[in-house]
Motif scaffolding. Structure first.
Motif, short mmCIF file in Angstrom:
data_model
loop_
_atom_site.label_atom_id
_atom_site.label_comp_id
_atom_site.label_asym_id
_atom_site.label_seq_id
_atom_site.Cartn_x
_atom_site.Cartn_y
_atom_site.Cartn_z
N VAL B 5 0.84 -1.19 0.00
CA VAL B 5 0.00 0.00 0.00
C VAL B 5 0.88 1.24 0.00
N LEU B 6 0.31 2.32 -0.50
CA LEU B 6 1.00 3.61 -0.50
C LEU B 6 0.39 4.43 0.63
N TYR B 161 7.67 17.79 8.90
CA TYR B 161 6.70 17.85 7.80
C TYR B 161 6.98 16.76 6.75
N TYR B 162 8.27 16.58 6.43
CA TYR B 162 8.60 15.57 5.40
C TYR B 162 8.18 14.18 5.86
N HIS B 165 4.28 13.84 5.84
CA HIS B 165 3.51 13.98 4.60
C HIS B 165 4.08 13.24 3.41
N THR B 166 5.19 12.56 3.56
CA THR B 166 5.71 11.80 2.43
C THR B 166 5.03 10.44 2.39
N TYR B 167 4.57 10.08 1.20
CA TYR B 167 3.94 8.76 1.00
C TYR B 167 5.01 7.78 0.54
N GLN B 168 4.89 6.56 0.99
CA GLN B 168 5.82 5.54 0.53
C GLN B 168 5.09 4.20 0.42
N ALA B 169 5.53 3.40 -0.56
CA ALA B 169 4.95 2.07 -0.73
C ALA B 169 5.55 1.12 0.29
N LYS B 257 18.42 12.35 5.96
CA LYS B 257 18.25 11.56 4.74
C LYS B 257 18.76 12.34 3.52
N PHE B 258 18.52 13.66 3.50
CA PHE B 258 19.06 14.50 2.42
C PHE B 258 20.60 14.46 2.44
N ILE B 338 9.79 23.64 5.40
CA ILE B 338 10.12 22.96 4.14
C ILE B 338 10.66 24.00 3.16
N ILE B 342 16.61 23.22 1.70
CA ILE B 342 16.76 21.80 2.01
C ILE B 342 16.68 21.04 0.69
#
Lengths: 194, 356
Positions: B5-6, B161-162, B165-169, B257-258, B338, B342
């Motif tokens: 799922v995403l 925020y990242y 709000h970031t979607y991941q499978a 992570k960046f 955000i 960055i």
């Protein structure tokens, strides 16, 4: 419609990661298109990362989304600095994106409304009169689905079945009456990309 | 088609919290914490848990405090702004020796000191876990509840925020997981005169009227507990390419992570850079940082603030290697943390500048 093969000149920054950046104005379905493509790739077992940003306005403001699709775990952070491909639904907020598309990148442009110049020597441009095609299908709001259909086939990242499944997962219950029309629009886009 | 799922980070963290046994959640909406509250509100009723939308952060932390005294796993959260309002209670909850998980879905990285120094009064620390992305947030959310229960203390998960709000499978994260047994120390409703009444108080426990409260003894016990916890919690860290690195870059959370990605790409280009990403911000992985950086010529610290974790890096390296701050705040028009700085090219440029 340009007859080029799926993009392969814009080498991935990290092996196997394919980036998509979408831009448009609120109400054009940019966030939905990103969701449909991302949900479709997810349903097909890919690694997927999505980050969207949009202004306070539901309609008329800038809206952008980024999607990363890969067969391997994704290393990229949520904000992309370059991209392998792009979907341009509208020209109004597209300028910052123009520098981020890597040379040879796959660029789908909604020629029905897009009024800026695109350098076809630099990008692999696919012209899609998405809003006109959607209007012929009965609803200009289907333009993003037409575009998603074209993108799935041109990019080679998501199948039509995957896109349809992704759309079904993305459409909220109160919009379920639009599933059939969305499916037709995805299929139309897919055919156009043949 | 697969079972994958995403989902967005907030939902993944909410599901992890429920599977870890959390049965009470409360908070007041504030971006980017709001979605965590929404997902908890949707999930907790499925497991006979309770989620309350409070009228303010003060009310939220008060309700979470009350729920924690009953021995059920409770959590609350906000952004750093909301957590400022909660600090008095968080300080007292710590001295009351209660397990609680606190989520700071922060706006930028300005809350490092608030998180790691104990933002309230008194002589205490909280365990602080800082995930860099969704899969790690799932793991660390589960760990937060484990540590809160084991040490009877508030544990913070520091996101942004990242992360929210970031979607991941991912493979569909289950919410299955039994709530732990209610521990013996918990209040059970027995009142005074019943012979089994209890007091759980930041001023110390006991109902022994003859001896009265000995606040000094209680504070001494709390201090001993902090010391024991400081030694007993395993510091976590992610280290990459430090063996032959000329420069080691330190960063945490999503921004880490960046930085990690920037270092991977700079390595591809032949630059001898490594990175350290502290995952537990308290206890800070000082020994691991020291060992990782002592072979290098310099450490560069990248944070999205005016320099906070850099202090801990300096303390960890103890002058063995020069430490330079290469971060800075980056604000967007909404103040959500955000901002445009960055990004990998900008971070890479600062790393290369530090490498000179």
């Amino acid at each position: 419609m340009s007859g080029v093969e799926p993009a392969n000149r814009a080498e991935s920054v990290s092996s196997g990661e394919r980036e998509l950046m979408l831009t448009g104005i609120g109400g054009q379905g940019v966030q939905l298109a990103a969701q449909v493509i991302a949900q479709g790739a997810t349903a097909e077992g890919k690694e997927v990362l999505v980050f969207g940003s949009y202004g306070g306005m539901m309609r008329g403001g800038n809206t952008d989304s980024t999607v990363v699709i890969s067969d391997q775990p994704i290393e990229a952070p949520p904000v992309l600095s370059t991209t392998w491909s792009a979907i341009l639904m509208h020209h109004q907020y597209w300028t910052p994106l123009s520098d981020l598309i890597r040379d040879g990148g796959l660029v789908l442009v909604n020629t029905s409304v897009f009024e800026d110049e695109l350098d076809a020597r630099r990008y692999q441009v696919v012209e899609v009169p998405a809003t006109d095609v959607a209007t012929d299908l009965g609803n200009p709001l289907l333009a993003a689905m037409v575009m998603s259909g074209v993108y799935g086939r041109k990019s080679g990242l998501v199948s039509l079945d995957g896109l349809v499944e992704g759309m079904r997962r993305s459409v909220p219950p109160y919009r379920s009456q639009l599933i059939e029309a969305n499916e037709a629009a995805l299929a139309t886009g897919w055919e156009m990309a043949a | 088609m697969t079972d994958r799922v995403l989902i967005e980070g907030s939902e993944a963290m909410a599901r992890a919290a429920v599977s870890a046994g959390c049965r009470f959640f409360t908070g007041y909406p504030m971006t980017p914490f709001t979605e965590l509250l929404e997902h908890m509100a949707s999930l907790l009723p499925e497991v006979d848990g309770v989620c309350m939308n409070a009228e303010s952060e003060l009310e939220a932390v008060g309700m979470a405090w009350g729920a924690a005294t009953t021995g059920h796993l409770a959590a609350t959260g906000s952004t750093g702004q909301g957590l400022s309002l909660m600090q008095e209670s968080l300080s007292e909850i710590t001295n009351a020796r209660l397990p609680l998980v606190v989520f700071n879905m922060a706006r930028g990285q300005g809350d490092y000191f608030q998180a790691t120094r104990g933002g309230g009064h008194g002589d205490y620390r909280h365990i602080v876990l800082a995930p860099m992305d969704l899969p790690e947030a799932v793991e660390l959310t589960r760990l937060a509840f484990e540590l809160a229960s084991r040490w009877r203390t508030p544990v913070m998960v520091l996101g942004d925020y990242y992360l929210a709000h970031t979607y991941q499978a991912v493979s569909a994260p289950s919410i299955e997981g039994a709530a732990p047994e209610v521990p013996d120390w918990a209040l059970n409703g027995s009142s005074g005169g019943s012979g089994s009444a209890k007091i759980i108080s930041p001023l110390g426990g006991g109902t022994d009227g003859e001896e009265g409260f000995d606040l000094g003894a209680h504070y001494a016990a709390c201090a001993a507990h902090i010391q024991e916890m400081s030694a007993g919690v395993d510091p976590l860290i992610d280290i990459g390419f430090c063996e032959d690195a000329e420069l080691v870059v330190a960063a945490y959370g999503s921004v880490g992570k960046f930085v990690r990605y920037a270092c991977l790409r700079l390595r591809d280009a032949g630059h001898r850079v490594g990175y350290v990403r502290p995952i537990t911000l308290w206890p800070f992985p000082s020994e691991a940082v020291y060992d990782a950086v002592t072979g290098s010529a310099k450490v560069a610290v990248y944070e999205q603030n005016m320099g906070q974790m850099v202090d801990d890096v300096r303390l960890a390296t103890m002058g063995a290697v020069p430490v330079e701050f290469i971060g800075g705040p980056s604000w967007d028009h909404s103040g959500f943390g955000i901002g445009p700085d960055i990004n990998v090219p900008d971070i890479s440029e600062r790393i290369l500048e530090a490498l000179k």
